[in-house]
Design a protein around this motif. Sequence first.
Motif, PDB file in Angstrom:
ATOM      1  N   ALA A 151     -18.127 -57.960  -8.369  1.00  0.00           N
ATOM      2  CA  ALA A 151     -19.345 -58.773  -8.295  1.00  0.00           C
ATOM      3  C   ALA A 151     -20.559 -57.951  -8.705  1.00  0.00           C
ATOM      4  O   ALA A 151     -21.395 -58.413  -9.496  1.00  0.00           O
ATOM      5  N   VAL A 152     -20.655 -56.726  -8.183  1.00  0.00           N
ATOM      6  CA  VAL A 152     -21.788 -55.855  -8.518  1.00  0.00           C
ATOM      7  C   VAL A 152     -21.846 -55.625 -10.030  1.00  0.00           C
ATOM      8  O   VAL A 152     -22.907 -55.720 -10.651  1.00  0.00           O
ATOM      9  N   GLN A 153     -20.704 -55.354 -10.613  1.00  0.00           N
ATOM     10  CA  GLN A 153     -20.647 -55.060 -12.048  1.00  0.00           C
ATOM     11  C   GLN A 153     -21.170 -56.239 -12.885  1.00  0.00           C
ATOM     12  O   GLN A 153     -22.025 -56.053 -13.757  1.00  0.00           O
ATOM     13  N   VAL A 154     -20.680 -57.454 -12.624  1.00  0.00           N
ATOM     14  CA  VAL A 154     -21.092 -58.594 -13.457  1.00  0.00           C
ATOM     15  C   VAL A 154     -22.521 -59.034 -13.131  1.00  0.00           C
ATOM     16  O   VAL A 154     -23.246 -59.490 -14.021  1.00  0.00           O
ATOM     17  N   LEU A 155     -22.944 -58.873 -11.876  1.00  0.00           N
ATOM     18  CA  LEU A 155     -24.316 -59.242 -11.528  1.00  0.00           C
ATOM     19  C   LEU A 155     -25.328 -58.289 -12.161  1.00  0.00           C
ATOM     20  O   LEU A 155     -26.414 -58.720 -12.573  1.00  0.00           O
ATOM     21  N   GLN A 156     -24.981 -57.004 -12.252  1.00  0.00           N
ATOM     22  CA  GLN A 156     -25.858 -56.061 -12.957  1.00  0.00           C
ATOM     23  C   GLN A 156     -25.992 -56.470 -14.415  1.00  0.00           C
ATOM     24  O   GLN A 156     -27.089 -56.454 -14.983  1.00  0.00           O
ATOM     25  N   PHE A 157     -24.871 -56.853 -15.020  1.00  0.00           N
ATOM     26  CA  PHE A 157     -24.882 -57.257 -16.422  1.00  0.00           C
ATOM     27  C   PHE A 157     -25.721 -58.524 -16.593  1.00  0.00           C
ATOM     28  O   PHE A 157     -26.523 -58.627 -17.528  1.00  0.00           O
ATOM     29  N   ALA A 158     -25.545 -59.493 -15.677  1.00  0.00           N
ATOM     30  CA  ALA A 158     -26.334 -60.733 -15.726  1.00  0.00           C
ATOM     31  C   ALA A 158     -27.823 -60.418 -15.604  1.00  0.00           C
ATOM     32  O   ALA A 158     -28.639 -60.915 -16.392  1.00  0.00           O
ATOM     33  N   ARG A 159     -28.174 -59.579 -14.641  1.00  0.00           N
ATOM     34  CA  ARG A 159     -29.583 -59.208 -14.441  1.00  0.00           C
ATOM     35  C   ARG A 159     -30.172 -58.589 -15.708  1.00  0.00           C
ATOM     36  O   ARG A 159     -31.266 -58.944 -16.144  1.00  0.00           O
ATOM     37  N   ASP A 160     -29.415 -57.668 -16.299  1.00  0.00           N
ATOM     38  CA  ASP A 160     -29.901 -56.987 -17.498  1.00  0.00           C
ATOM     39  C   ASP A 160     -30.076 -57.965 -18.664  1.00  0.00           C
ATOM     40  O   ASP A 160     -31.042 -57.867 -19.429  1.00  0.00           O
ATOM     41  N   LEU A 161     -29.146 -58.910 -18.800  1.00  0.00           N
ATOM     42  CA  LEU A 161     -29.270 -59.919 -19.856  1.00  0.00           C
ATOM     43  C   LEU A 161     -30.469 -60.825 -19.609  1.00  0.00           C
ATOM     44  O   LEU A 161     -31.215 -61.148 -20.540  1.00  0.00           O
ATOM     45  N   TYR A 162     -30.644 -61.267 -18.362  1.00  0.00           N
ATOM     46  CA  TYR A 162     -31.809 -62.100 -18.048  1.00  0.00           C
ATOM     47  C   TYR A 162     -33.097 -61.358 -18.395  1.00  0.00           C
ATOM     48  O   TYR A 162     -34.019 -61.947 -18.973  1.00  0.00           O
ATOM     49  N   ASN A 163     -33.169 -60.078 -18.045  1.00  0.00           N
ATOM     50  CA  ASN A 163     -34.357 -59.282 -18.379  1.00  0.00           C
ATOM     51  C   ASN A 163     -34.544 -59.176 -19.888  1.00  0.00           C
ATOM     52  O   ASN A 163     -35.650 -59.364 -20.397  1.00  0.00           O
ATOM     53  N   ALA A 164     -33.476 -58.884 -20.598  1.00  0.00           N
ATOM     54  CA  ALA A 164     -33.549 -58.732 -22.053  1.00  0.00           C
ATOM     55  C   ALA A 164     -33.981 -60.037 -22.727  1.00  0.00           C
ATOM     56  O   ALA A 164     -34.657 -60.020 -23.756  1.00  0.00           O
ATOM     57  N   GLN A 165     -33.596 -61.168 -22.113  1.00  0.00           N
ATOM     58  CA  GLN A 165     -33.933 -62.474 -22.682  1.00  0.00           C
ATOM     59  C   GLN A 165     -35.233 -63.025 -22.105  1.00  0.00           C
ATOM     60  O   GLN A 165     -35.554 -64.186 -22.294  1.00  0.00           O
ATOM     61  N   LYS A 166     -35.960 -62.164 -21.394  1.00  0.00           N
ATOM     62  CA  LYS A 166     -37.262 -62.510 -20.825  1.00  0.00           C
ATOM     63  C   LYS A 166     -37.197 -63.743 -19.932  1.00  0.00           C
ATOM     64  O   LYS A 166     -37.964 -64.693 -20.084  1.00  0.00           O
ATOM     65  N   ASN A 167     -36.247 -63.695 -19.002  1.00  0.00           N
ATOM     66  CA  ASN A 167     -36.086 -64.754 -18.011  1.00  0.00           C
ATOM     67  C   ASN A 167     -36.261 -64.111 -16.630  1.00  0.00           C
ATOM     68  O   ASN A 167     -35.279 -63.841 -15.928  1.00  0.00           O
ATOM     69  N   PRO A 168     -37.524 -63.843 -16.238  1.00  0.00           N
ATOM     70  CA  PRO A 168     -37.771 -63.050 -15.028  1.00  0.00           C
ATOM     71  C   PRO A 168     -37.305 -63.718 -13.730  1.00  0.00           C
ATOM     72  O   PRO A 168     -36.872 -63.023 -12.811  1.00  0.00           O
ATOM     73  N   GLN A 169     -37.372 -65.042 -13.659  1.00  0.00           N
ATOM     74  CA  GLN A 169     -36.958 -65.705 -12.418  1.00  0.00           C
ATOM     75  C   GLN A 169     -35.469 -65.501 -12.164  1.00  0.00           C
ATOM     76  O   GLN A 169     -35.051 -65.158 -11.067  1.00  0.00           O
ATOM     77  N   TRP A 170     -34.665 -65.686 -13.203  1.00  0.00           N
ATOM     78  CA  TRP A 170     -33.221 -65.507 -13.013  1.00  0.00           C
ATOM     79  C   TRP A 170     -32.848 -64.040 -12.890  1.00  0.00           C
ATOM     80  O   TRP A 170     -31.889 -63.697 -12.198  1.00  0.00           O
ATOM     81  N   ALA A 171     -33.625 -63.159 -13.525  1.00  0.00           N
ATOM     82  CA  ALA A 171     -33.393 -61.718 -13.339  1.00  0.00           C
ATOM     83  C   ALA A 171     -33.632 -61.362 -11.875  1.00  0.00           C
ATOM     84  O   ALA A 171     -32.860 -60.597 -11.276  1.00  0.00           O
ATOM     85  N   LYS A 172     -34.671 -61.937 -11.288  1.00  0.00           N
ATOM     86  CA  LYS A 172     -34.981 -61.693  -9.873  1.00  0.00           C
ATOM     87  C   LYS A 172     -33.873 -62.251  -8.980  1.00  0.00           C
ATOM     88  O   LYS A 172     -33.428 -61.591  -8.033  1.00  0.00           O
ATOM     89  N   ASN A 173     -33.399 -63.466  -9.289  1.00  0.00           N
ATOM     90  CA  ASN A 173     -32.291 -64.066  -8.521  1.00  0.00           C
ATOM     91  C   ASN A 173     -31.054 -63.171  -8.566  1.00  0.00           C
ATOM     92  O   ASN A 173     -30.403 -62.941  -7.547  1.00  0.00           O
ATOM     93  N   ALA A 174     -30.738 -62.699  -9.771  1.00  0.00           N
ATOM     94  CA  ALA A 174     -29.559 -61.842  -9.935  1.00  0.00           C
ATOM     95  C   ALA A 174     -29.753 -60.535  -9.172  1.00  0.00           C
ATOM     96  O   ALA A 174     -28.811 -60.037  -8.529  1.00  0.00           O
ATOM     97  N   GLU A 175     -30.956 -59.973  -9.211  1.00  0.00           N
ATOM     98  CA  GLU A 175     -31.243 -58.724  -8.506  1.00  0.00           C
ATOM     99  C   GLU A 175     -31.092 -58.904  -6.995  1.00  0.00           C
ATOM    100  O   GLU A 175     -30.502 -58.057  -6.319  1.00  0.00           O
ATOM    101  N   GLN A 176     -31.587 -60.014  -6.468  1.00  0.00           N
ATOM    102  CA  GLN A 176     -31.468 -60.270  -5.026  1.00  0.00           C
ATOM    103  C   GLN A 176     -30.004 -60.418  -4.616  1.00  0.00           C
ATOM    104  O   GLN A 176     -29.572 -59.856  -3.611  1.00  0.00           O
ATOM    105  N   LEU A 177     -29.249 -61.171  -5.402  1.00  0.00           N
ATOM    106  CA  LEU A 177     -27.827 -61.345  -5.103  1.00  0.00           C
ATOM    107  C   LEU A 177     -27.091 -60.013  -5.244  1.00  0.00           C
ATOM    108  O   LEU A 177     -26.206 -59.700  -4.439  1.00  0.00           O
ATOM    109  N   LEU A 178     -27.482 -59.238  -6.214  1.00  0.00           N
ATOM    110  CA  LEU A 178     -26.891 -57.918  -6.425  1.00  0.00           C
ATOM    111  C   LEU A 178     -27.131 -57.027  -5.209  1.00  0.00           C
ATOM    112  O   LEU A 178     -26.197 -56.383  -4.709  1.00  0.00           O
ATOM    113  N   GLN A 179     -28.344 -57.015  -4.697  1.00  0.00           N
ATOM    114  CA  GLN A 179     -28.654 -56.189  -3.526  1.00  0.00           C
ATOM    115  C   GLN A 179     -27.873 -56.658  -2.298  1.00  0.00           C
ATOM    116  O   GLN A 179     -27.337 -55.834  -1.548  1.00  0.00           O
TER     117      GLN A 179
END
Length: 188
Positions: A151-179
């Motif tokens: 889960a940690v591995q794929v959530l980190q990847f999701a967070r990084d993709l959201y950031n790269a695609q300039k989707n800050p809300q979903w990057a934040k969601n992914a970061e919270q779930l990751l933590q």
Amino acid sequence: NLGGALLEGNNFQLASDYLQRALELDPKLGFAHYNLGLVREQEGDCKRAIASFKKAIEYSKNAPEPPYHLGMCYLQQGKLDRAKDAFNQAVKINPKYPEAYYNLGSIWFKQSKLQEALEAFRKSAEANSNYPNAYYGAGLVFIQLKQYGDAVQVLQFARDLYNAQKNPQWAKNAEQLLQQTQNLNYQP
């Protein structure tokens, strides 16, 4: 076509008028039925959108978008089995349709069919490796399966993709779930 251009410009009433006129001239225009379905979907009229998408499917048998949007309408109506059928029809036409696989995964997840959900999210990521929702969905499944490392591995990847695609809300969601997942994974 002009109806499609008006749709893209969010001029739904004028788009609807032009598309209906086009269909009066040629009732077998699959793309006009599809675009009219999109107008109706945008207006929140899923019942009429479904009718348009079914006509689009009838006249444009090789286009995956009409069954995909048909599935989205069924999903909005809570008709999960019909939605699954429509999304399956879309991926049968286009096996590289990440959004359709993602929605299949979401339905399977809601139904607690975790292996099926994981497989659908995997196919979504295979269809488009830059589609962050596929990894986010897989992360949710891995959490349910208590496979926190995965889960940690794929959530980190999701967070990084959201950031790269300039989707800050979903990057934040992914970061919270990751933590939260990293806290679950902590073994003292």
